[in-house]
Write an enzyme that holds these catalytic residues in place. Structure first.
Site, PDB file in Angstrom:
ATOM      1  N   GLU A  90      -5.396  -7.722  -1.211  1.00  0.00           N
ATOM      2  CA  GLU A  90      -6.321  -7.637  -0.074  1.00  0.00           C
ATOM      3  C   GLU A  90      -7.704  -7.225  -0.573  1.00  0.00           C
ATOM      4  O   GLU A  90      -7.826  -6.341  -1.425  1.00  0.00           O
ATOM      5  CB  GLU A  90      -5.844  -6.600   0.957  1.00  0.00           C
ATOM      6  CG  GLU A  90      -4.536  -6.928   1.643  1.00  0.00           C
ATOM      7  CD  GLU A  90      -4.132  -5.845   2.643  1.00  0.00           C
ATOM      8  OE1 GLU A  90      -5.011  -5.064   3.065  1.00  0.00           O
ATOM      9  OE2 GLU A  90      -2.936  -5.775   2.974  1.00  0.00           O
ATOM     10  N   GLU A 125       0.804  -1.229   0.000  1.00  0.00           N
ATOM     11  CA  GLU A 125       0.000   0.000   0.000  1.00  0.00           C
ATOM     12  C   GLU A 125       0.835   1.277   0.000  1.00  0.00           C
ATOM     13  O   GLU A 125       0.755   2.098   0.924  1.00  0.00           O
ATOM     14  CB  GLU A 125      -0.993  -0.003   1.170  1.00  0.00           C
ATOM     15  CG  GLU A 125      -2.135  -0.978   0.963  1.00  0.00           C
ATOM     16  CD  GLU A 125      -3.262  -0.810   1.975  1.00  0.00           C
ATOM     17  OE1 GLU A 125      -3.165   0.044   2.871  1.00  0.00           O
ATOM     18  OE2 GLU A 125      -4.240  -1.564   1.867  1.00  0.00           O
TER      19      GLU A 125
END
Length: 494
Positions: A326, A229
């Site tokens: 995810e 991320e």
């Protein structure tokens, strides 16, 4: 690069048996694939081991009983309250408790999971031996005693017993790729990409160690994720510098290793960059899909979010390989307040539409967040209840059915389409070669635990280079390209 790939794939041919190690499968008109190659290239039904190594209080909270919101703060509090040795013992118990709870038979046989994404921090690597000059340096002795790296290698071995792969995810970087608590340390700003000391340590020391110690030595390690991320950055100069250096260093050690980068919340930026840098065959782009955090999503009801998914999950699959590192079945309370009807039915629809969308654009598959929790099942964050409620599909056990009659129909359709468009001067035999080569790969993957072909872009580039080395290049190689991808699209999905 392709010379190394060619050498890698040109091995003796044989037949594969479920559970065999080091064997290869024969592929008509294609070099052999080892079991390791299939691990690294198949489409994944995966799950994260969130809260196992990188501690997150909302998942497993036992180490947070003396305070702290991040792993660094929680472990520091344990050390200050007790001792280094007791803090190390508590961490070791955390790892054992988490892993001993895993129901491997359920993961393998009920859910059909092909791989685990295992978030770790740089401070876990080598049991803390690389933290000098980095934020986790004060806790070196704790991790030396807790031995998370040894636990990770035992976990990889255990997963291999079930033909399950492991994606090693360096979730926590020094300075942070973002400011979230899951980096293991509270970072007021994501400073990693802008600090040459941090980047140098990762590229020159830590990532090469991971690659040599586990990626090469364990056939079921499917890839190495070098960031989690990364924040959005319009120019992304620091990210591009880190990614290019890391991929270069890792490719020198293990040329076939999939290296996973973050999409930085802008997938097209990275598909374009990979093409510009000629790194498409080496890299998988990780996109995370959550529909419960943004103000925009909270303003929608469940039906609106579900209907928007095919549009919002529309990555450039023709230019890069993507993976959903995810996602969950969670929607915000504000969304539920705007939604009428049976919640479980909406959740089932949400999960199925997500995974169907992933199957079209994410060639390396998906990893649900997350497997388990210290208390309870996690609800719509938990894999077990979501599989049990049929929101997340179980991987089918059936093998692909490829009808020779349909193969011939596709070839005829291609020829007829181009008949009045200059087809007589083309090389339609290359389309057939690509189609049949794709079919051969599909059949070969299926022999190992009913796997499906993934990393479509990278594998096609590899196969293309091998094909040209046998039959020569041509301005009509686009026909081979279309044939190979048509096989994957027509016959290669579950």
């Amino acid at each position: 690069m392709f010379d190394k790939i060619k050498q890698k794939f040109e091995k003796a041919k044989g037949s594969v048996k479920h559970g065999d190690k080091g064997v290869v499968v024969s592929i008509p008109e294609s070099p052999g694939l080892s079991k390791k190659d299939i691990y690294r290239n198949r489409y994944n039904y995966g799950v994260n081991l969130g809260g196992c190594f990188i501690l997150e209080k909302w998942i497993f909270e036992s180490v947070f009983d003396k305070g702290g919101d991040t792993e660094f703060d929680a472990v520091s509090a344990q050390t200050n309250h007790f001792s280094v040795d007791e803090a190390a013992s508590k961490l070791a118990r955390q790892y054992d408790d988490y892993i001993n709870r895993i129901d491997w038979n359920w993961v393998k046989n009920e859910a059909g999971i092909t791989a685990l994404r295992v978030p770790i921090g740089y401070w876990h690597v080598g049991n803390g031996q690389f933290v000098d000059g980095l934020p986790f340096e004060p806790l070196r002795e704790v991790y030396s005693g807790a031995k998370p790296w040894d636990v990770l290698k035992n976990l990889i071995n255990k997963a291999a017993q079930y033909d399950i792969g492991v994606l090693v995810d360096v979730h926590g970087l020094p300075g942070g790729a973002n400011t979230d608590m899951h980096s293991g340390y509270k970072n007021n700003s994501p400073s990693f990409f802008n600090k040459s000391k941090y980047v140098d340590k990762m590229v020159n020391v830590i990532l090469p160690f991971i690659c040599r110690d586990v990626c090469i030595n364990y056939e079921n390690v499917i890839g190495l994720q070098i960031v989690n991320e990364a924040v959005f950055d319009n120019s992304a100069k620091g990210q591009k510098n880190y990614y290019s250096r890391a991929v270069g260093a890792l490719s020198q050690i293990d040329p076939g290793l999939p290296v996973v980068i973050s999409d930085g919340w802008w997938p097209d930026q990275w598909a374009e960059w990979l093409g510009q840098t000629n790194l498409t065959a080496n890299v998988v782009v990780d996109s995370h899909v959550y529909r419960c955090f943004s103000t925009e999503d909270k303003a929608k009801n469940a039906n609106q979010i579900i209907n928007d998914l095919p549009v919002s999950i529309n990555w450039p699959r023709d230019r890069a390989d993507f993976v959903v590192g995810e996602f969950s079945c969670v929607l915000d309370g504000e969304t539920w307040n705007k939604t009428s009807g049976n919640r479980d039915e909406w959740v089932r629809k949400f999960g199925k539409v997500q995974t169907n969308a992933f199957a079209n654009v994410a060639s390396w598959g998906w990893f649900f967040w997350t497997l388990q929790f210290q208390y309870g099942d996690g609800g719509e964050w938990g894999l077990v209840p979501m599989v049990s409620k049929d929101a997340i599909p179980r991987r089918p056990h059936s093998s692909p059915v490829i009808d020779e009659h349909r193969v011939k129909e596709i070839i005829i359709e291609h020829i007829n389409y181009w008949k009045d468009k200059g087809g007589d001067s083309m090389e339609h035999w290359r389309f057939e070669d690509g189609l049949r080569g794709g079919v051969a790969d599909i059949n070969a993957f299926a022999q190992f635990d009913n796997s499906r072909v993934g990393r479509w872009k990278s594998l096609a580039l590899q196969r293309r280079a091998q094909y040209i080395s046998r039959k020569g290049d041509s301005k009509y190689m686009w026909e081979w390209d279309q044939g190979y991808q048509r096989a994957i699209d027509e016959f290669g999905c579950y």
